[in-house]
Enzyme design. Structure first.
Site, PDB file in Angstrom:
ATOM      1  N   ASP A  17     -46.907  16.968   3.659  1.00 30.02           N
ATOM      2  CA  ASP A  17     -47.389  15.690   3.140  1.00 30.02           C
ATOM      3  C   ASP A  17     -48.634  15.892   2.282  1.00 30.02           C
ATOM      4  O   ASP A  17     -49.456  16.766   2.569  1.00 30.02           O
ATOM      5  CB  ASP A  17     -47.706  14.763   4.320  1.00 30.02           C
ATOM      6  CG  ASP A  17     -47.818  13.307   3.911  1.00 30.02           C
ATOM      7  OD1 ASP A  17     -47.425  12.971   2.777  1.00 30.02           O
ATOM      8  OD2 ASP A  17     -48.307  12.508   4.724  1.00 30.02           O
ATOM      9  N   ASN A  65     -36.981   8.472   1.397  1.00 26.28           N
ATOM     10  CA  ASN A  65     -37.533   8.872   0.098  1.00 26.28           C
ATOM     11  C   ASN A  65     -36.715   8.359  -1.087  1.00 26.28           C
ATOM     12  O   ASN A  65     -37.203   8.342  -2.223  1.00 26.28           O
ATOM     13  CB  ASN A  65     -37.651  10.394   0.005  1.00 26.28           C
ATOM     14  CG  ASN A  65     -38.798  10.958   0.811  1.00 26.28           C
ATOM     15  OD1 ASN A  65     -38.774  12.115   1.230  1.00 26.28           O
ATOM     16  ND2 ASN A  65     -39.821  10.146   1.055  1.00 26.28           N
TER      17      ASN A  65
END
Length: 243
Positions: A17, A65
């Site tokens: 991340d 996503n």
């Protein structure tokens, strides 16, 4: 470098991340953060293999996503293709076996072909399993497993007494063991629907380092922290110490 006396976890998972924030801090397009993130993947995969870790699972692209801007999704898919093109020989020659967890049916045909080619070419490698979570969601995996299990039970392929014992066999890559250590970069403190079944007894390690900046030293620090944990699995400290 990790001390030789430290216990190395069998399976490490990483939620990679912070690519976008890395780029934003430098006034760069988000794509530049993702490109730097791919460089980190290459370094950490090699470092983990050298350390003796046998399974490394990377959260590369989640089912959620797809809701990102279309341009960013296209960029991520393109970077995946580039990674597969550049790393196929390295993966095979360095003894790494590639696996994929997730529903890859939604990926580009060319991408699926590359993935399957590398999986096939590396299937007999034993140095380390690199498990890429692509179009992956932990809840989706559990729902799929439960549905497939129920279907086989209804058709008489398995007995009711076997349901609990065989559930894991319906997960993606059922031979991949539970995650011992989960690392998440960028300072976020959550597991984001990643490997829910395999995280049941995992040690969780959160670092504020953004993924493109995550170094071999940062990885070593996570391993050292893991060694300071007492893994009880429901037992008392005394039981663990007397083992």
């Amino acid at each position: 470098m990790v001390k030789k006396t430290l216990k190395i976890p069998l399976h490490v998972g990483i939620i990679m991340d912070g690519n976008g924030r890395w780029a934003k801090k430098r006034l760069l397009p988000r794509v530049m953060g993702h490109r730097e993130g791919v460089k980190t993947v290459k370094r950490i995969v090699e470092h983990a293999a050298n350390m003796g870790i046998k399974y490394l699972s990377l959260f590369a692209f989640s089912t959620e996503n797809w809701f990102r801007p279309e341009e960013e999704v296209s960029t991520l898919m393109g970077l995946l293709d580039e990674y597969l093109d550049s790393e196929m020989r390295n993966i095979v020659e360095k003894g790494i076996s590639l696996r994929v967890s997730g529903d890859i049916s939604k990926l580009r045909e060319a991408t699926k072909t590359k993935l399957m080619d590398i999986i096939e070419a590396s299937k007999n490698n034993r140095r380390m399993v690199l498990n890429l979570a692509l179009n992956y969601g932990g809840r989706d995996e559990l729902l799929k497993a439960a549905s497939d299990l129920a279907r086989d039970f209804a058709s008489g392929k398995i007995a009711e007494s076997e349901l609990g014992l065989l559930f894991k066999n319906y997960l993606y890559n059922p031979d991949v063991p539970d995650i011992d250590l989960l690392i998440r970069t960028s300072g976020e403190i959550r597991i984001s629907n990643f490997m829910l079944w395999r995280l049941a007894y995992s040690e969780l390690y959160f670092t504020k380092v953004l993924w493109p900046d995550f170094s071999e030293k940062d990885f070593d620090e996570a391993i050292e922290d893991y060694n300071r944990r007492i893994r009880r699995f429901g037992k008392t400290d005394e039981q663990i110490l007397n083992q």
